[in-house]
Design a protein around this motif. Structure first.
Motif, PDB file in Angstrom:
ATOM      1  N   LEU A  91      12.246  10.626  -2.628  1.00  0.00           N
ATOM      2  CA  LEU A  91      11.035   9.740  -2.131  1.00  0.00           C
ATOM      3  C   LEU A  91      10.506  10.273  -0.870  1.00  0.00           C
ATOM      4  O   LEU A  91       9.358  10.418  -0.784  1.00  0.00           O
ATOM      5  N   LYS A  92      11.422  10.379   0.104  1.00  0.00           N
ATOM      6  CA  LYS A  92      11.092  10.895   1.364  1.00  0.00           C
ATOM      7  C   LYS A  92      10.704  12.401   1.421  1.00  0.00           C
ATOM      8  O   LYS A  92       9.544  12.518   2.098  1.00  0.00           O
ATOM      9  N   LYS A  93      11.096  13.201   0.515  1.00  0.00           N
ATOM     10  CA  LYS A  93      10.492  14.504   0.220  1.00  0.00           C
ATOM     11  C   LYS A  93       9.349  14.588  -0.349  1.00  0.00           C
ATOM     12  O   LYS A  93       8.514  15.076   0.079  1.00  0.00           O
ATOM     13  N   LEU A 137       0.744  -1.168   0.091  1.00  0.00           N
ATOM     14  CA  LEU A 137       0.180  -0.057   0.014  1.00  0.00           C
ATOM     15  C   LEU A 137       0.847   1.189  -0.006  1.00  0.00           C
ATOM     16  O   LEU A 137       0.313   2.235  -0.636  1.00  0.00           O
ATOM     17  N   ASP A 138       1.869   1.285   0.746  1.00  0.00           N
ATOM     18  CA  ASP A 138       2.821   2.525   0.774  1.00  0.00           C
ATOM     19  C   ASP A 138       3.390   2.843  -0.534  1.00  0.00           C
ATOM     20  O   ASP A 138       3.281   3.719  -1.150  1.00  0.00           O
ATOM     21  N   ASN A 139       3.609   1.715  -1.322  1.00  0.00           N
ATOM     22  CA  ASN A 139       4.353   1.873  -2.727  1.00  0.00           C
ATOM     23  C   ASN A 139       3.326   2.352  -3.630  1.00  0.00           C
ATOM     24  O   ASN A 139       3.280   3.264  -4.661  1.00  0.00           O
ATOM     25  N   PHE A 140       2.120   1.476  -3.499  1.00  0.00           N
ATOM     26  CA  PHE A 140       0.926   1.842  -4.480  1.00  0.00           C
ATOM     27  C   PHE A 140       0.511   3.410  -4.321  1.00  0.00           C
ATOM     28  O   PHE A 140       0.055   3.990  -5.327  1.00  0.00           O
ATOM     29  N   SER A 141       0.220   3.862  -3.005  1.00  0.00           N
ATOM     30  CA  SER A 141      -0.382   5.058  -2.749  1.00  0.00           C
ATOM     31  C   SER A 141       0.452   6.236  -3.414  1.00  0.00           C
ATOM     32  O   SER A 141       0.103   7.264  -4.006  1.00  0.00           O
ATOM     33  N   LEU A 142       1.664   5.939  -3.168  1.00  0.00           N
ATOM     34  CA  LEU A 142       2.732   7.095  -3.487  1.00  0.00           C
ATOM     35  C   LEU A 142       2.724   6.763  -5.095  1.00  0.00           C
ATOM     36  O   LEU A 142       2.900   7.961  -5.602  1.00  0.00           O
ATOM     37  N   TYR A 143       2.822   5.893  -5.581  1.00  0.00           N
ATOM     38  CA  TYR A 143       2.720   5.719  -7.235  1.00  0.00           C
ATOM     39  C   TYR A 143       1.544   6.402  -7.815  1.00  0.00           C
ATOM     40  O   TYR A 143       1.542   7.229  -8.733  1.00  0.00           O
ATOM     41  N   ALA A 187       1.437  14.390   0.597  1.00  0.00           N
ATOM     42  CA  ALA A 187       0.900  13.600   1.791  1.00  0.00           C
ATOM     43  C   ALA A 187      -0.709  13.151   1.951  1.00  0.00           C
ATOM     44  O   ALA A 187      -1.268  12.154   2.005  1.00  0.00           O
ATOM     45  N   GLU A 188      -1.502  14.330   1.489  1.00  0.00           N
ATOM     46  CA  GLU A 188      -2.771  14.158   1.377  1.00  0.00           C
ATOM     47  C   GLU A 188      -3.161  13.395   0.399  1.00  0.00           C
ATOM     48  O   GLU A 188      -4.148  12.379   0.495  1.00  0.00           O
ATOM     49  N   ASP A 189      -2.630  13.389  -0.648  1.00  0.00           N
ATOM     50  CA  ASP A 189      -3.090  12.634  -1.863  1.00  0.00           C
ATOM     51  C   ASP A 189      -2.669  11.178  -1.771  1.00  0.00           C
ATOM     52  O   ASP A 189      -3.508  10.393  -2.070  1.00  0.00           O
ATOM     53  N   ILE A 190      -1.471  10.945  -1.075  1.00  0.00           N
ATOM     54  CA  ILE A 190      -1.342   9.598  -0.572  1.00  0.00           C
ATOM     55  C   ILE A 190      -2.441   8.764   0.328  1.00  0.00           C
ATOM     56  O   ILE A 190      -2.981   7.724   0.071  1.00  0.00           O
ATOM     57  N   GLU A 191      -2.585   9.530   1.231  1.00  0.00           N
ATOM     58  CA  GLU A 191      -3.764   9.418   2.145  1.00  0.00           C
ATOM     59  C   GLU A 191      -5.052   9.042   1.514  1.00  0.00           C
ATOM     60  O   GLU A 191      -5.846   8.153   1.935  1.00  0.00           O
ATOM     61  N   LYS A 192      -5.500   9.784   0.894  1.00  0.00           N
ATOM     62  CA  LYS A 192      -6.747   9.696   0.104  1.00  0.00           C
ATOM     63  C   LYS A 192      -6.750   8.253  -0.719  1.00  0.00           C
ATOM     64  O   LYS A 192      -7.786   7.516  -0.708  1.00  0.00           O
TER      65      LYS A 192
END
Length: 506
Positions: free
Chosen positions: A174-176, A141-147, A182-187
């Motif tokens: 990636l850290k930056k 999920l971490d990679n998918f949401s960032l992708y 952050a909001e798009d990732i959480e969504k």
């Protein structure tokens, strides 16, 4: 695995009736489970549940994630029930149909719902379940949401076209960007939370009704996918992350140039060095969603057709061995019962048969293929079926039984008539093949819903080798044949396929 004698119906979620332009995990899915249970069926077979995309004609076999769920299957009714949205605030799109999925209209409508649901979620004080979900699924999920967030940032450009620091996953970059997006990732994580929560509720309900869910895993994943981006070392890519070799199948009777699928092929040496961890996690993920899973293109676990990148056809490819034996030995330690079905259709060789036999994978027997000129050795003829197999009238990749019969050769029609000792017509062929499937010694018999209700070519789900007018068929309201429940249950009883007649579940 040890299949028990039973039956099921093939119907993808998108094909269910609903008021929102696409079948979803809402009330119609629960009603279909009720129908299955009442009519004596033990399995509901579905297609892959991964996200689909317009770029790939919304094929469930071409996804940008092998782990995520398809947001289009989230039920608006359940979103409202859970207090995330008020559906009165969202007029249904006008250009939807009861007979076909118009994906673009559905996607636009549901994205508005998800945005509103996410705003409601942010206002809630408690998000314990969401945090637990994110922790449980963090490995993908971490990679998918960032992708997904980066894909939005770069206007849907493929990951291999992103700036080098993101394409090559530089840690500092990636850290930056995780902080920036952050909001798009959480969504994106929230949308997946919605899907998996709704699916688990449906699965729990199905189990209470003694109905099991039978899913499907595509063999390959898209180049433009979160999986390929996050695990580039597991694919044959060059320094610019472009494929050096791609997938396909060789020329055969049906195609002089073969089929060029174009997805990157696996770097099996690298996967083996890491105990096939990506594939094991993928199987695990699917067994969270299904009780039984079909391995699509199973023959590629023995050897796959590899074509140099840049070729226009699949002619200049070659067979390359896969370490399927080593993979399944390792997988069996994790899943001793191995609840897997092999898609073993087409041209197979000895290594494939050895894999099937060694791990006792049930294979597939499709009745549409049974009635050609060979009246003795054809493996699809019912008297050649094996108990450890799954028999189908047809699959999602075939014409319906009525459509098949209309186009069948004179020899096929005569053979079917001779075999059944009755007059077979377009009006009764679906019933003839249904009974034939139930009568087979194959432990599991599956019939597409289209064959239960006798649809013609208008009920085709997919035509292999084409990209238009696929994956969109829907059962209209009233087409789930509840009036047939007594008849269907009696047929399942006559042929020993009622769940109650088995001592234990599979």
């Amino acid at each position: 695995m040890d299949l028990k004698r039973s039956s099921g119906i093939l119907l993808h979620i998108t094909s269910l009736p609903s008021a929102f332009g696409i079948g979803d995990v809402g009330s119609a899915a629960y009603e279909f489970v009720d129908f299955l249970a009442a009519s004596g069926h033990h399995y509901w077979q579905l297609l892959p549940l991964n996200p689909t995309d317009e770029a790939y004609s919304h094929s469930p076999y071409s996804s940008f994630s092998a782990f995520a769920g398809n947001p289009l299957l989230i039920s608006p009714e359940l979103l409202e029930k859970d207090g995330y949205v008020d559906l009165e605030d969202f007029p249904k799109p006008k250009n939807i149909s009861e007979e076909k999925v118009h994906f673009s209209a559905v996607q636009e409508y549901k994205e508005e719902l998800f945005s509103a649901a996410y705003k409601s979620f942010k206002k809630k004080k408690s998000n314990t379940n969401f945090k637990a979900f994110c922790k449980e699924h963090a490995s993908w999920l971490d990679n998918f949401s960032l992708y997904k967030a980066l894909r939005k940032k770069y206007k849907s450009e493929a990951w291999f076209s992103w700036p080098t620091e993101f394409r090559d996953r530089k840690k500092t970059a990636l850290k930056k960007v995780r902080k920036e997006l952050a909001e798009d990732i959480e969504k994106e994580q929230f949308i997946q939370f919605l899907f998996f929560s709704q699916w688990k509720s449906l699965m729990d309900y199905a189990h209470k009704k003694k109905v099991k869910l039978f899913g499907d895993i595509p063999f390959y994943v898209n180049h433009d996918s979160a999986d390929c981006w996050a695990n580039a070392e597991y694919f044959k890519l060059d320094e610019k992350k472009m494929p050096t070799h791609v997938s396909g199948v060789p020329p055969d009777y049906f195609s002089e140039t073969g089929q060029l699928w174009g997805t990157p092929v696996y770097n099996w040496k690298e996967m083996e060095a890491n105990d096939f961890d990506w594939w094991v996690k993928r199987i695990h993920q699917n067994l969270l969603l299904f009780d039984l899973v079909r391995l699509d293109h199973f023959r590629a676990f023995a050897a796959y057709w590899e074509v140099p990148a840049g070729e226009k056809t699949a002619i200049n490819g070659k067979w390359v061995k896969s370490p399927g034996n080593k993979f399944f030995i390792l997988l069996k330690r994790e899943y001793p019962k191995m609840p897997l079905i092999a898609e073993d259709l087409g041209s197979l060789d000895k290594p494939v048969y050895k894999l099937l036999e060694k791990f006792r994978f049930p294979g597939m027997k499709v009745l549409h293929f049974a009635f050609g000129e060979d009246r003795r050795d054809n493996p699809y003829l019912p008297f050649n079926h094996e108990a450890n197999s799954v028999v189908y009238s047809g699959t999602h990749d075939n014409n319906t039984s009525v459509g098949w019969f209309k186009k069948a050769s004179r020899i096929e029609k005569k053979h079917l008539k001779d075999y059944t000792a009755q007059r077979v017509t377009v009006k009764n062929v679906h019933k003839v093949l249904h009974r034939m499937a139930l009568a087979s010694v194959a432990k599991l018999a599956i019939v597409p819903l289209q064959d239960l209700i006798g649809l013609g070519e208008e009920g085709i789900m997919n035509t292999p080798g084409t990209t238009k007018n696929n994956w969109s068929w829907r059962a209209k309201p009233g087409q789930i044949p509840t009036e047939q429940i007594p008849e269907l249950k009696e047929l399942n009883e006559v042929y020993g396929r009622l769940p109650e007649s088995t001592s234990k579940d599979t």
